[in-house]
Every structure is written in C-alpha cells, then in structure tokens.
Design a protein around this motif. Structure first.
Motif, PDB file in Angstrom:
ATOM      1  N   ALA A 316      63.530  -2.894   1.051  1.00 12.03           N
ATOM      2  CA  ALA A 316      62.796  -1.618   1.057  1.00 12.03           C
ATOM      3  C   ALA A 316      61.311  -1.868   0.785  1.00 12.03           C
ATOM      4  O   ALA A 316      60.437  -1.235   1.401  1.00 12.03           O
ATOM      5  N   ALA A 317      61.011  -2.792  -0.129  1.00  5.45           N
ATOM      6  CA  ALA A 317      59.614  -3.123  -0.420  1.00  5.45           C
ATOM      7  C   ALA A 317      58.940  -3.800   0.769  1.00  5.45           C
ATOM      8  O   ALA A 317      57.791  -3.488   1.121  1.00  5.45           O
ATOM      9  N   THR A 345      56.227  -7.780  -8.127  1.00  5.57           N
ATOM     10  CA  THR A 345      57.479  -7.265  -8.666  1.00  5.57           C
ATOM     11  C   THR A 345      57.787  -5.927  -8.000  1.00  5.57           C
ATOM     12  O   THR A 345      56.883  -5.231  -7.523  1.00  5.57           O
ATOM     13  N   ILE A 346      59.052  -5.581  -7.978  1.00 11.58           N
ATOM     14  CA  ILE A 346      59.437  -4.295  -7.398  1.00 11.58           C
ATOM     15  C   ILE A 346      58.843  -3.148  -8.220  1.00 11.58           C
ATOM     16  O   ILE A 346      58.451  -2.114  -7.661  1.00 11.58           O
ATOM     17  N   SER A 347      58.751  -3.314  -9.531  1.00 11.45           N
ATOM     18  CA  SER A 347      58.143  -2.247 -10.344  1.00 11.45           C
ATOM     19  C   SER A 347      56.670  -2.066 -10.002  1.00 11.45           C
ATOM     20  O   SER A 347      56.160  -0.941 -10.020  1.00 11.45           O
ATOM     21  N   GLU A 348      55.960  -3.160  -9.676  1.00 10.56           N
ATOM     22  CA  GLU A 348      54.569  -3.022  -9.212  1.00 10.56           C
ATOM     23  C   GLU A 348      54.517  -2.188  -7.937  1.00 10.56           C
ATOM     24  O   GLU A 348      53.657  -1.311  -7.786  1.00 10.56           O
ATOM     25  N   ASP A 355      55.496   7.428  -4.139  1.00  5.41           N
ATOM     26  CA  ASP A 355      56.132   8.286  -3.134  1.00  5.41           C
ATOM     27  C   ASP A 355      56.601   7.487  -1.928  1.00  5.41           C
ATOM     28  O   ASP A 355      57.721   7.669  -1.433  1.00  5.41           O
ATOM     29  N   ASP A 356      55.740   6.595  -1.438  1.00  3.74           N
ATOM     30  CA  ASP A 356      56.086   5.802  -0.259  1.00  3.74           C
ATOM     31  C   ASP A 356      57.257   4.870  -0.542  1.00  3.74           C
ATOM     32  O   ASP A 356      58.152   4.691   0.296  1.00  3.74           O
ATOM     33  N   PHE A 357      57.261   4.263  -1.728  1.00  5.76           N
ATOM     34  CA  PHE A 357      58.366   3.355  -2.034  1.00  5.76           C
ATOM     35  C   PHE A 357      59.673   4.127  -2.206  1.00  5.76           C
ATOM     36  O   PHE A 357      60.735   3.659  -1.786  1.00  5.76           O
ATOM     37  N   GLY A 358      59.589   5.311  -2.804  1.00  2.00           N
ATOM     38  CA  GLY A 358      60.789   6.134  -2.926  1.00  2.00           C
ATOM     39  C   GLY A 358      61.377   6.472  -1.572  1.00  2.00           C
ATOM     40  O   GLY A 358      62.603   6.421  -1.372  1.00  2.00           O
ATOM     41  N   ALA A 359      60.502   6.792  -0.605  1.00  4.13           N
ATOM     42  CA  ALA A 359      60.972   7.110   0.748  1.00  4.13           C
ATOM     43  C   ALA A 359      61.560   5.876   1.426  1.00  4.13           C
ATOM     44  O   ALA A 359      62.591   5.951   2.106  1.00  4.13           O
ATOM     45  N   SER A 360      60.916   4.717   1.247  1.00  5.35           N
ATOM     46  CA  SER A 360      61.422   3.486   1.853  1.00  5.35           C
ATOM     47  C   SER A 360      62.743   3.072   1.213  1.00  5.35           C
ATOM     48  O   SER A 360      63.652   2.592   1.902  1.00  5.35           O
ATOM     49  N   PHE A 361      62.862   3.264  -0.082  1.00  2.92           N
ATOM     50  CA  PHE A 361      64.102   2.950  -0.795  1.00  2.92           C
ATOM     51  C   PHE A 361      65.249   3.794  -0.241  1.00  2.92           C
ATOM     52  O   PHE A 361      66.346   3.291   0.025  1.00  2.92           O
ATOM     53  N   LEU A 362      64.993   5.092  -0.044  1.00  2.00           N
ATOM     54  CA  LEU A 362      66.015   5.989   0.499  1.00  2.00           C
ATOM     55  C   LEU A 362      66.386   5.592   1.920  1.00  2.00           C
ATOM     56  O   LEU A 362      67.565   5.565   2.296  1.00  2.00           O
ATOM     57  N   HIS A 363      65.393   5.283   2.737  1.00  6.38           N
ATOM     58  CA  HIS A 363      65.634   4.921   4.138  1.00  6.38           C
ATOM     59  C   HIS A 363      66.440   3.630   4.245  1.00  6.38           C
ATOM     60  O   HIS A 363      67.344   3.515   5.085  1.00  6.38           O
ATOM     61  N   THR A 364      66.147   2.659   3.387  1.00  8.71           N
ATOM     62  CA  THR A 364      66.773   1.344   3.487  1.00  8.71           C
ATOM     63  C   THR A 364      68.151   1.301   2.849  1.00  8.71           C
ATOM     64  O   THR A 364      69.074   0.677   3.379  1.00  8.71           O
ATOM     65  N   THR A 365      68.294   1.961   1.706  1.00  7.06           N
ATOM     66  CA  THR A 365      69.535   1.849   0.935  1.00  7.06           C
ATOM     67  C   THR A 365      70.429   3.069   1.024  1.00  7.06           C
ATOM     68  O   THR A 365      71.613   2.994   0.688  1.00  7.06           O
ATOM     69  N   GLY A 366      69.861   4.218   1.449  1.00  8.72           N
ATOM     70  CA  GLY A 366      70.633   5.455   1.461  1.00  8.72           C
ATOM     71  C   GLY A 366      70.762   6.078   0.089  1.00  8.72           C
ATOM     72  O   GLY A 366      71.470   7.065  -0.090  1.00  8.72           O
ATOM     73  N   LYS A 367      70.045   5.535  -0.911  1.00  7.29           N
ATOM     74  CA  LYS A 367      70.091   6.044  -2.274  1.00  7.29           C
ATOM     75  C   LYS A 367      68.723   6.611  -2.654  1.00  7.29           C
ATOM     76  O   LYS A 367      67.691   6.089  -2.235  1.00  7.29           O
ATOM     77  N   GLY A 372      60.952   5.673 -12.157  1.00  6.41           N
ATOM     78  CA  GLY A 372      60.987   4.535 -13.067  1.00  6.41           C
ATOM     79  C   GLY A 372      59.935   4.559 -14.148  1.00  6.41           C
ATOM     80  O   GLY A 372      59.697   3.538 -14.801  1.00  6.41           O
ATOM     81  N   GLN A 373      59.276   5.697 -14.380  1.00  2.00           N
ATOM     82  CA  GLN A 373      58.189   5.733 -15.350  1.00  2.00           C
ATOM     83  C   GLN A 373      58.639   5.313 -16.753  1.00  2.00           C
ATOM     84  O   GLN A 373      57.866   4.764 -17.522  1.00  2.00           O
ATOM     85  N   ASP A 374      59.880   5.601 -17.094  1.00  2.00           N
ATOM     86  CA  ASP A 374      60.355   5.252 -18.433  1.00  2.00           C
ATOM     87  C   ASP A 374      60.475   3.745 -18.631  1.00  2.00           C
ATOM     88  O   ASP A 374      60.562   3.272 -19.756  1.00  2.00           O
ATOM     89  N   PHE A 375      60.486   2.987 -17.539  1.00  3.90           N
ATOM     90  CA  PHE A 375      60.650   1.544 -17.651  1.00  3.90           C
ATOM     91  C   PHE A 375      59.314   0.811 -17.620  1.00  3.90           C
ATOM     92  O   PHE A 375      59.265  -0.379 -17.884  1.00  3.90           O
ATOM     93  N   PHE A 376      58.238   1.492 -17.250  1.00  2.00           N
ATOM     94  CA  PHE A 376      56.960   0.821 -17.085  1.00  2.00           C
ATOM     95  C   PHE A 376      56.243   0.677 -18.424  1.00  2.00           C
ATOM     96  O   PHE A 376      56.372   1.516 -19.312  1.00  2.00           O
TER      97      PHE A 376
END
Length: 407
Positions: A316-317, A345-348, A355-367, A372-376
C-alpha cells in the motif's frame, strides 16, 4: 451480423422474448451464447483465481459463493490477458469488477481468455478485475443457478446486468456514434484508437485489432489474438516464475492508481528481517520498466489487528509512492520537504500522507486503516516561549525594567 448481435443481446444475460417462458428463454440464451462463432464470442469473464466446479446435482447443491473466490487482475504483471484456465474446461461463469473492485457484470463464457479480451476492449474504464468458476461440462441449468445465486448474494444484479444501457455496453460492440453511413467508418476509426490508447495505458502489451466489417458499420469490437499471443503470454509468465524461483525470493504483484488508471507493479522481497515490534524488509519495486530498491520498516500494529500479511501494508505504501509520482531514488542530503523514499517506516508514510495512505491501504488490503495518532511520538508544546515572552504582562516586573532602575 444482425443475427449475431441479436443473439449476443440475449445470451449473456439469459434474457429473451417476453412471450417465451422464463426457464425456456434462459436455456435458449445460454445455448445460443455457447454456439456462437468464436470470432464474435462475448468475452464476458472475470477470473480471479479460477475454481473448477463439477457439473452434478451434488455440486449444484453447494454453489460457490462469489465472495469466496479470489480477485485477480485482467491484465497480468507481464502485460497480457492470460487467465489460468483449468485443463478440460468447457464453460465458465464470471464476474467483472472496476478499479475500485466494485462488481459491474456477471456473464457466461466458453473461452475465458477471449471473454476477458472482449470486455477489456469494450470497457477499458470498467474491466479491471475478474472472478470465475470454470466447469468441465457445459451445464445450462447449473450456470444459470450459479449466476442467480451470485445475484442473490449481492442483493441484486449488478448494473451491467440490470440496466439496459450498461447491459448493452458489456454485450455489444461499441457504437462510435456516427449517424450517416459516410461518417461511420471514420468515427469507428477514431473510437478504436481511443480504446486502444486506453488499453495500452493500462499496461497491456497485446495488440487489439478492430474488426474491419464492424468498422464499416460504425462499430468497434476487437478480433481475437490467436495462439501466438497466448504462447507469448505463457513464455513471459514462465520466465518470470523461473527468475523468482532461481532467486529464491518471493515476488508479489499489486495495483497502484497512476494518472487515474489502475496499473500493476511487482515487488520482490530481497530481505525479510524480524524485529521485536515487526519487520524491516528490503524490496525491489518494478514499475514502468524501472527497478528501485527500498528498505521499509513496519510495526505489528499495521498488520496483526487486520489479519494481514506484513507485505500488504508495505505494498500500500509503495502504491502511494507511485500514485504521488515521488522520485523513486534519492541521493545525497534530503531536504525537509523530501520524503525518504528509499528508507522509511510505514508510520512515517501515514504521518506524512494520512489521508492518501488511508485510501491506498483500503484499496490494497480491503481494510479501513484505524487512525494511528495514538502510536506516534508527538512533541506537544506545553510552555510558551519565543515572541510571547516579550509581552511585559508575561515577563513580569523582573524583566520590564521596573526592578532594574528603569532599564
């Protein structure tokens, strides 16, 4: 030709004259579809990992669910329309999906590859992925039952089966839109070039030659490519598999949206190293005749909660890198506005492009990616400093001169 198009209009959908009883008209539709000449056979197929199904009462009782079939791109990584066809297959029921993996059409096929070429040629803007069930015996009743089961599973027929204009677009040659007989050939030539350009932009290396007889009537449909292209496709796939096997390294394919078109890229995982919190992986990204190397670090929070492989968020990245047209190789010092594309890193990636990574993540994985703000790590300002300190009310008397003799 007129007789052919009348048959084509009814075959894929199992629709016929209203005066014929429904069961009879459906059987006639499938029979007519299968008996058509190969040159004009409707290429309705969407294979995504073909599943062979026996044509028997027992098999009919357990019809495969559409959601259980794997999704596969119509154009393979080598640029060919070359689905895996089970030896001895006589017929198939297939489904076609658009770039967003939304179901568009369900139809019948006697030649899966021919059907995929046809739907791609007619609808390059809609035909991106496919699923299919392949059958060793042409069983009309079983094929109709399977298609109806998929309709029921989806809640209704897809637009390509339900809506008249969409149905015609999937089942008939493309009408170039000219009215006069004199203008029809030129209009068809323009439309053919438009479709060929769209297919080529999708990364397909096969030739799509328009049918000259239909061109004269102002319509566009593409002839089948023949055995030579099938052999080329098989050779290209074999070569890619041999290279991957010799390297002993896994190679995966994924899809990125580039210039509004879904295009495939391949990722070779040259190194895979577990860490306490996930993995870091060395990968080779191959796209548009260019290979680049990247090291990607991924934490467990990006794959374990979603039931994914760690490779999927990495893809997705990489898809986002291609989508945003980032330079895929950087030398020397990076500027503050330069994303470290060769070591990140994926978190970077998520923090730079949430927003763009969220859309790519959904497109690639279906999830859908959870924020992830709580992890940064975050550097929050809890004290005032800088310009605010020059305000006398903030500084106090010690720094305003009142306690320093007026200075």
């Amino acid at each position: 030709l007129k007789q052919h198009h009348e048959q084509a209009s009814a075959c894929s959908l199992g629709l016929g004259a209203r005066c014929v009883p429904q069961q009879q008209q459906q059987e006639q539709a499938v029979q007519g579809f299968m008996q058509r000449q190969p040159r004009y056979r409707i290429r309705s197929s969407t294979v995504c990992a073909a599943a062979a199904v026996e044509s028997s009462p027992a098999a009919a009782a357990a019809l495969p669910k559409l959601s259980d079939l794997p999704l596969q791109a119509i154009i393979n990584p080598q640029g060919f329309v070359s689905p895996d066809v089970v030896p001895g297959t006589s017929a198939a029921v297939f489904s076609v999906y658009d770039e967003q993996q939304k179901l568009q059409y369900i139809g019948f096929s006697k030649d899966l590859r021919a059907s995929l070429r046809t739907v791609l040629g007619r609808r390059p803007d809609k035909a991106f992925y496919f699923k299919a069930v392949q059958m060793p015996v042409l069983d009309q009743e079983h094929m109709l039952a399977l298609r109806q089961a998929w309709f029921d599973e989806c809640g209704a027929p897809p637009s390509g089966n339900k809506l008249a204009l969409e149905r015609k677009a999937w089942q008939s040659a493309v009408d170039a839109g000219a009215i006069s007989a004199r203008a029809k050939p030129a209009a068809a030539a323009d439309k053919a070039r438009e479709l060929q350009a769209a297919i080529k932009a999708r990364g397909c290396v096969e030739e799509f030659t328009p049918d000259p007889d239909l061109m004269a009537e102002g319509q566009v449909d593409f002839l089948q490519s023949g055995d030579a292209v099938e052999q080329q496709a098989a050779a290209a796939a074999s070569k890619a598999a041999t290279v991957a096997a010799n390297n002993g390294r896994p190679v995966r394919t994924a899809t990125a949206v580039v210039d509004g078109q879904a295009k495939q890229f391949s990722v070779e995982y040259t190194g895979r190293y577990p860490t306490k919190g996930g993995f870091f992986m060395d990968v080779k990204l191959s796209f548009d005749h260019m290979d680049t190397k990247h090291r990607v670090i991924i934490g467990k929070s990006y794959y374990e909660p979603y039931g994914l492989l760690p490779e999927q968020p990495i893809e997705a990245a990489l898809a986002l890198i291609l989508h945003l047209k980032m330079p895929r190789h950087r030398d020397g010092m990076l500027g503050t506005a330069d994303f470290p594309v060769n070591y990140f890193t994926i978190s970077e990636m998520e923090q730079w492009f949430p927003d763009d990574f969220g859309a790519s993540f959904l497109h690639t994985t279906g999830k859908e990616l959870v924020d992830g703000q709580d992890f940064f790590w975050r550097m929050n300002k809890i004290h005032d400093y800088g310009g605010k300190l020059e305000d006398p009310k903030t500084l106090g008397s010690a720094m305003t001169g009142s306690g320093m003799g007026g200075y």
